[in-house]
Motif scaffolding. Structure first.
Motif, PDB file in Angstrom:
ATOM      1  N   GLY A 174       0.827  -1.200   0.000  1.00  0.00           N
ATOM      2  CA  GLY A 174       0.000   0.000   0.000  1.00  0.00           C
ATOM      3  C   GLY A 174       0.856   1.243   0.000  1.00  0.00           C
ATOM      4  N   ILE A 175       0.204   2.395   0.109  1.00  0.00           N
ATOM      5  CA  ILE A 175       0.938   3.664   0.173  1.00  0.00           C
ATOM      6  C   ILE A 175       0.776   4.259   1.565  1.00  0.00           C
ATOM      7  N   THR A 176       1.758   5.029   1.978  1.00  0.00           N
ATOM      8  CA  THR A 176       1.729   5.617   3.314  1.00  0.00           C
ATOM      9  C   THR A 176       0.800   6.820   3.354  1.00  0.00           C
ATOM     10  N   ASP A 177       0.417   7.188   4.571  1.00  0.00           N
ATOM     11  CA  ASP A 177      -0.418   8.372   4.724  1.00  0.00           C
ATOM     12  C   ASP A 177       0.351   9.623   4.324  1.00  0.00           C
ATOM     13  N   PHE A 178       1.679   9.614   4.473  1.00  0.00           N
ATOM     14  CA  PHE A 178       2.482  10.765   4.049  1.00  0.00           C
ATOM     15  C   PHE A 178       2.240  11.045   2.572  1.00  0.00           C
ATOM     16  N   LEU A 179       2.299  10.007   1.756  1.00  0.00           N
ATOM     17  CA  LEU A 179       2.093  10.163   0.322  1.00  0.00           C
ATOM     18  C   LEU A 179       0.660  10.584   0.017  1.00  0.00           C
ATOM     19  N   ALA A 180      -0.297   9.947   0.662  1.00  0.00           N
ATOM     20  CA  ALA A 180      -1.697  10.281   0.417  1.00  0.00           C
ATOM     21  C   ALA A 180      -1.975  11.745   0.766  1.00  0.00           C
ATOM     22  N   GLU A 181      -1.468  12.194   1.907  1.00  0.00           N
ATOM     23  CA  GLU A 181      -1.686  13.589   2.313  1.00  0.00           C
ATOM     24  C   GLU A 181      -0.983  14.551   1.364  1.00  0.00           C
ATOM     25  N   GLU A 182       0.203  14.187   0.916  1.00  0.00           N
ATOM     26  CA  GLU A 182       0.970  15.037  -0.004  1.00  0.00           C
ATOM     27  C   GLU A 182       0.225  15.223  -1.330  1.00  0.00           C
ATOM     28  N   MET A 183      -0.473  14.180  -1.778  1.00  0.00           N
ATOM     29  CA  MET A 183      -1.153  14.242  -3.065  1.00  0.00           C
ATOM     30  C   MET A 183      -2.508  14.922  -2.990  1.00  0.00           C
ATOM     31  N   GLY A 184      -3.164  14.874  -1.849  1.00  0.00           N
ATOM     32  CA  GLY A 184      -4.518  15.412  -1.762  1.00  0.00           C
ATOM     33  C   GLY A 184      -5.528  14.385  -2.224  1.00  0.00           C
ATOM     34  N   ASN A 185      -6.648  14.832  -2.749  1.00  0.00           N
ATOM     35  CA  ASN A 185      -7.726  13.925  -3.164  1.00  0.00           C
ATOM     36  C   ASN A 185      -7.295  13.027  -4.307  1.00  0.00           C
ATOM     37  N   ILE A 186      -7.337  11.745  -4.074  1.00  0.00           N
ATOM     38  CA  ILE A 186      -6.981  10.755  -5.098  1.00  0.00           C
ATOM     39  C   ILE A 186      -8.232  10.443  -5.911  1.00  0.00           C
ATOM     40  N   ASP A 187      -8.135  10.626  -7.220  1.00  0.00           N
ATOM     41  CA  ASP A 187      -9.270  10.324  -8.095  1.00  0.00           C
ATOM     42  C   ASP A 187      -9.365   8.825  -8.374  1.00  0.00           C
ATOM     43  N   SER A 188      -8.240   8.204  -8.692  1.00  0.00           N
ATOM     44  CA  SER A 188      -8.243   6.766  -8.954  1.00  0.00           C
ATOM     45  C   SER A 188      -6.824   6.219  -8.838  1.00  0.00           C
ATOM     46  N   ILE A 189      -6.755   4.889  -8.698  1.00  0.00           N
ATOM     47  CA  ILE A 189      -5.477   4.201  -8.561  1.00  0.00           C
ATOM     48  C   ILE A 189      -5.478   3.006  -9.511  1.00  0.00           C
ATOM     49  N   ASP A 190      -4.379   2.833 -10.215  1.00  0.00           N
ATOM     50  CA  ASP A 190      -4.201   1.663 -11.076  1.00  0.00           C
ATOM     51  C   ASP A 190      -3.050   0.827 -10.508  1.00  0.00           C
ATOM     52  N   VAL A 191      -3.270  -0.467 -10.432  1.00  0.00           N
ATOM     53  CA  VAL A 191      -2.241  -1.387  -9.954  1.00  0.00           C
ATOM     54  C   VAL A 191      -2.178  -2.562 -10.930  1.00  0.00           C
ATOM     55  N   PRO A 192      -1.154  -3.391 -10.826  1.00  0.00           N
ATOM     56  CA  PRO A 192      -1.065  -4.572 -11.697  1.00  0.00           C
ATOM     57  C   PRO A 192      -2.245  -5.520 -11.461  1.00  0.00           C
ATOM     58  N   MET A 193      -2.465  -6.392 -12.415  1.00  0.00           N
ATOM     59  CA  MET A 193      -3.536  -7.381 -12.308  1.00  0.00           C
ATOM     60  C   MET A 193      -3.013  -8.660 -11.657  1.00  0.00           C
ATOM     61  N   GLU A 194      -3.934  -9.474 -11.178  1.00  0.00           N
ATOM     62  CA  GLU A 194      -3.547 -10.758 -10.593  1.00  0.00           C
ATOM     63  C   GLU A 194      -2.700 -11.549 -11.580  1.00  0.00           C
ATOM     64  N   ALA A 195      -1.662 -12.188 -11.068  1.00  0.00           N
ATOM     65  CA  ALA A 195      -0.702 -13.017 -11.810  1.00  0.00           C
ATOM     66  C   ALA A 195       0.366 -12.210 -12.526  1.00  0.00           C
ATOM     67  N   ASP A 196       0.282 -10.871 -12.523  1.00  0.00           N
ATOM     68  CA  ASP A 196       1.338 -10.057 -13.140  1.00  0.00           C
ATOM     69  C   ASP A 196       2.644 -10.241 -12.370  1.00  0.00           C
ATOM     70  N   GLU A 197       3.734 -10.333 -13.119  1.00  0.00           N
ATOM     71  CA  GLU A 197       5.073 -10.423 -12.537  1.00  0.00           C
ATOM     72  C   GLU A 197       5.575  -9.006 -12.262  1.00  0.00           C
ATOM     73  N   LEU A 198       6.173  -8.809 -11.083  1.00  0.00           N
ATOM     74  CA  LEU A 198       6.649  -7.492 -10.676  1.00  0.00           C
ATOM     75  C   LEU A 198       8.143  -7.537 -10.382  1.00  0.00           C
ATOM     76  N   GLU A 199       8.810  -6.452 -10.661  1.00  0.00           N
ATOM     77  CA  GLU A 199      10.226  -6.304 -10.326  1.00  0.00           C
ATOM     78  C   GLU A 199      10.368  -5.207  -9.276  1.00  0.00           C
ATOM     79  N   MET A 200      11.242  -5.430  -8.310  1.00  0.00           N
ATOM     80  CA  MET A 200      11.529  -4.401  -7.318  1.00  0.00           C
ATOM     81  C   MET A 200      11.932  -3.119  -8.045  1.00  0.00           C
ATOM     82  N   ASP A 201      11.399  -2.005  -7.616  1.00  0.00           N
ATOM     83  CA  ASP A 201      11.667  -0.664  -8.150  1.00  0.00           C
ATOM     84  C   ASP A 201      11.014  -0.382  -9.496  1.00  0.00           C
TER      85      ASP A 201
END
Length: 129
Positions: free
Chosen positions: A29-56
């Motif tokens: 997830g994201i920290t409250d620091f980031l959420a507060e810094e951004m203000g109102n979040i309209d939407s969030i996109d994340v990878p789909m189930e089974a997607d392979e991820l690389e650190m960074d």
């Protein structure tokens, strides 16, 4: 300022992972620091189930007003589950960021955890910003 628990790890991009070493899974997830810094979040996109991820790699995309911001994955692995409730209602992050995870992943290399910060280190990181 919020308290950042030491039972999670944090990257410098304000993304946290709560790991379960026995199963090599982590909620991300994201920290409250980031959420507060951004203000109102309209939407969030994340990878789909089974997607392979690389650190960074850029895996979290947050829409705020007409801007799009990208954030890096804390670990290498694959997505097991997406928290559609939070994606449908990003305001949950402001209500309780500690419970508002974005996706669950299985991570490959426990040694990557050593490259991230614990809660105390993350607090010191924020103090230096």
């Amino acid at each position: 300022m919020a308290e950042y628990p030491d039972n999670r790890v944090y990257n410098t991009h304000h993304v946290w992972a709560q790991c379960t070493p026995k199963t090599r899974t982590a909620l991300v997830g994201i920290t409250d620091f980031l959420a507060e810094e951004m203000g109102n979040i309209d939407s969030i996109d994340v990878p789909m189930e089974a997607d392979e991820l690389e650190m960074d790699s850029l895996v979290i995309h947050i829409h705020v007003k007409s801007r799009l911001r990208h954030f890096r994955c804390p670990l290498t692995g694959r997505v097991l589950e997406v928290n559609q409730d939070v994606l449908d209602d990003p305001a949950q992050i402001y209500l309780d960021w500690k419970k508002a995870w974005l996706f669950k992943m299985e991570y490959d290399d426990p040694d990557e955890l050593d490259l991230l910060m614990n809660g105390t280190q993350y607090t010191h990181h924020l103090d230096s910003l």
